[in-house]
Design a protein around this motif. Structure first.
Motif, PDB file in Angstrom:
ATOM      1  N   LYS A 264      -5.464  -8.380  -4.755  1.00 54.85           N
ATOM      2  CA  LYS A 264      -6.917  -8.345  -4.833  1.00 54.85           C
ATOM      3  C   LYS A 264      -7.544  -9.245  -3.775  1.00 54.85           C
ATOM      4  O   LYS A 264      -8.606  -8.926  -3.224  1.00 54.85           O
ATOM      5  CB  LYS A 264      -7.378  -8.778  -6.235  1.00 54.85           C
TER       6      LYS A 264
ATOM      7  N   GLN B  68      -6.380  -0.553  -9.587  1.00 58.10           N
ATOM      8  CA  GLN B  68      -7.613   0.041  -9.078  1.00 58.10           C
ATOM      9  C   GLN B  68      -7.359   0.793  -7.772  1.00 58.10           C
ATOM     10  O   GLN B  68      -7.881   1.890  -7.558  1.00 58.10           O
ATOM     11  CB  GLN B  68      -8.664  -1.051  -8.855  1.00 58.10           C
ATOM     12  N   TYR B  69      -6.533   0.197  -6.914  1.00 63.67           N
ATOM     13  CA  TYR B  69      -6.213   0.837  -5.635  1.00 63.67           C
ATOM     14  C   TYR B  69      -5.485   2.162  -5.869  1.00 63.67           C
ATOM     15  O   TYR B  69      -5.810   3.181  -5.248  1.00 63.67           O
ATOM     16  CB  TYR B  69      -5.350  -0.105  -4.797  1.00 63.67           C
TER      17      TYR B  69
ATOM     18  N   SER C  32      -0.799  -9.063  -8.491  1.00 65.99           N
ATOM     19  CA  SER C  32      -2.127  -8.461  -8.637  1.00 65.99           C
ATOM     20  C   SER C  32      -3.209  -9.355  -8.056  1.00 65.99           C
ATOM     21  O   SER C  32      -4.127  -8.878  -7.375  1.00 65.99           O
ATOM     22  CB  SER C  32      -2.417  -8.166 -10.111  1.00 65.99           C
TER      23      SER C  32
ATOM     24  N   ASN D 230      -5.559   4.040  -8.635  1.00 67.59           N
ATOM     25  CA  ASN D 230      -6.478   4.992  -9.259  1.00 67.59           C
ATOM     26  C   ASN D 230      -7.441   5.585  -8.241  1.00 67.59           C
ATOM     27  O   ASN D 230      -7.769   6.779  -8.296  1.00 67.59           O
ATOM     28  CB  ASN D 230      -7.258   4.316 -10.383  1.00 67.59           C
ATOM     29  N   THR D 231      -7.910   4.758  -7.306  1.00 64.98           N
ATOM     30  CA  THR D 231      -8.813   5.253  -6.264  1.00 64.98           C
ATOM     31  C   THR D 231      -8.124   6.304  -5.412  1.00 64.98           C
ATOM     32  O   THR D 231      -8.706   7.340  -5.083  1.00 64.98           O
ATOM     33  CB  THR D 231      -9.295   4.090  -5.373  1.00 64.98           C
TER      34      THR D 231
ATOM     35  N   LYS E 259       0.830  -1.201   0.000  1.00 71.16           N
ATOM     36  CA  LYS E 259       0.000   0.000   0.000  1.00 71.16           C
ATOM     37  C   LYS E 259       0.868   1.256   0.000  1.00 71.16           C
ATOM     38  O   LYS E 259       0.589   2.226  -0.715  1.00 71.16           O
ATOM     39  CB  LYS E 259      -0.924   0.001   1.221  1.00 71.16           C
TER      40      LYS E 259
ATOM     41  N   THR F 112      -7.357  -7.050  -0.588  1.00 68.97           N
ATOM     42  CA  THR F 112      -8.101  -5.787  -0.489  1.00 68.97           C
ATOM     43  C   THR F 112      -9.414  -5.752  -1.264  1.00 68.97           C
ATOM     44  O   THR F 112     -10.224  -4.850  -1.059  1.00 68.97           O
ATOM     45  CB  THR F 112      -7.232  -4.621  -0.990  1.00 68.97           C
ATOM     46  N   GLY F 113      -9.614  -6.705  -2.190  1.00 69.96           N
ATOM     47  CA  GLY F 113     -10.793  -6.653  -3.039  1.00 69.96           C
ATOM     48  C   GLY F 113     -10.594  -5.789  -4.275  1.00 69.96           C
ATOM     49  O   GLY F 113     -11.499  -5.653  -5.102  1.00 69.96           O
ATOM     50  N   GLN F 114      -9.414  -5.177  -4.403  1.00 69.42           N
ATOM     51  CA  GLN F 114      -9.083  -4.348  -5.558  1.00 69.42           C
ATOM     52  C   GLN F 114      -7.744  -4.793  -6.146  1.00 69.42           C
ATOM     53  O   GLN F 114      -6.874  -5.281  -5.422  1.00 69.42           O
ATOM     54  CB  GLN F 114      -8.968  -2.867  -5.169  1.00 69.42           C
ATOM     55  N   SER F 115      -7.575  -4.575  -7.450  1.00 70.81           N
ATOM     56  CA  SER F 115      -6.265  -4.809  -8.051  1.00 70.81           C
ATOM     57  C   SER F 115      -5.350  -3.650  -7.653  1.00 70.81           C
ATOM     58  O   SER F 115      -5.834  -2.579  -7.254  1.00 70.81           O
ATOM     59  CB  SER F 115      -6.385  -4.879  -9.579  1.00 70.81           C
TER      60      SER F 115
END
Length: 324
Positions: free
Chosen positions: A291, A300-301, A287, A303-304, A261, A294-297
């Motif tokens: 995922k 995606q993390y 990846s 970009n968020t 992170k 966190t539930g995200q790639s």
């Protein structure tokens, strides 16, 4: 190179004076206060982090890893992670309590507190009064309708570090309690010693991997680390899980997630570089694992985070935010 790597590799000049690098993961799982009637019981459970309870009114009976404790009004009870326990209100007038859950990724600190099996800080003692002030501060921050602000959350974290210091001081200053009998599930002192050593070795090996400049991805060999202490991998896995409530690999995964992170937040690092640093031979494997965590790639993390940062920047400068 990120700032943490720069600081780790910076030579220490003999005339320079340094504070230590603090590199640990903390988590505040939340807290609540509750009033319960006589006979109220929580079924047997265990938590991934510490639980600390302040009995505001009444009396609680707690069974923790086979030991029975009576927690009186004003007492503070600390339950280590992974310790199975039950709580019951035994006072006729009912009971009011405040409970908070937290996790800190510092094997030495965690083992220091766990070596006490569990601790009751009796009402009116110096350590109790100091800890109670922190807990009551948390209680005063409980909101029933308004959302919590970033400032609220930072203050909560500041109080948590204050509590860590008080718990550490209390453990250093007070002798370990003499316990009669053997709890059926209590880890032996030797098991706790090995588990703490394994956790610290995994952490050190992981950060050494991040500092490595070799031209290939490296991985932390959990079994090799356990064997280096002269014990079998099977025994090491068993005692680690018993002491910390998770496997060594799960502990290593938590370190990887924390660092992943942090690195994803740095736009100059490509996702491929991050995967390589964390010991993954290809980006797709990293990846998929990220995922699962966190539930995200990772993309995606990232970009968020960028979208959130941009939105905050617009609001800060008074720019209109376009809605689709």
């Amino acid at each position: 190179m990120d700032i943490r790597s720069q600081l780790r590799e910076m030579p220490h000049h003999p005339l320079a004076h340094w504070l230590p690098i603090i590199d640990c993961n903390i988590k505040f799982f939340g807290a609540h206060s509750q009033q319960v009637p006589h006979g109220w019981t929580m079924p047997e459970e265990s938590h991934p982090g510490f639980e600390i309870m302040l009995i505001l009114k009444g009396t609680q009976a707690s069974i923790i890893h086979g030991y029975t404790y009576t927690v009186e009004e004003g007492d503070i009870l600390l339950i280590p992670p992974g310790f199975k326990h039950t709580n019951q209100c035994v006072s006729a007038e009912g009971m009011t309590y405040f409970s908070a859950h937290f996790h800190v990724d510092d094997p030495v600190f965690t083992l220091k507190l766990m070596s006490r099996h569990s601790g009751i800080y009796e009402a009116g003692t110096e350590h109790n009064l100091q800890m109670r002030a922190v807990l009551e501060n948390w209680m005063g921050m409980i909101k029933t309708s308004e959302p919590y602000t970033s400032t609220d959350k930072f203050v909560m974290q500041a109080r948590m570090f204050e509590l860590f210091a008080l718990l550490s001081q209390a453990t250093d200053q007070e002798p370990l309690p003499v316990l009669s009998g053997d709890g059926p599930n209590t880890p032996a002192p030797s098991a706790m010693h090995y588990a703490g050593a394994i956790a610290e070795a995994i952490k050190q090996a992981f950060y050494a991997q991040l500092r490595s400049k070799e031209g290939h991805a490296s991985t932390v060999k959990v079994e090799q680390i356990i064997s280096s202490f002269g014990i079998s991998p099977g025994y090491g896995l068993q005692i680690f899980r018993k002491v910390y409530g998770q496997s060594p690999r799960a502990y290593l995964s938590s370190l990887k997630l924390q660092e992943a992170k942090f690195m994803i937040e740095q736009p100059e690092l490509s996702l491929g570089q991050i995967a390589w640093k964390l010991g993954y031979t290809n980006l797709s494997h990293f990846s998929r694992q990220f995922k699962r965590w966190t539930g995200q790639s990772p993309l995606q993390y990232r970009n968020t985070l960028q979208e959130t940062s941009f939105d905050v920047s617009q609001r800060h400068h008074g720019w209109p935010v376009e809605l689709e």
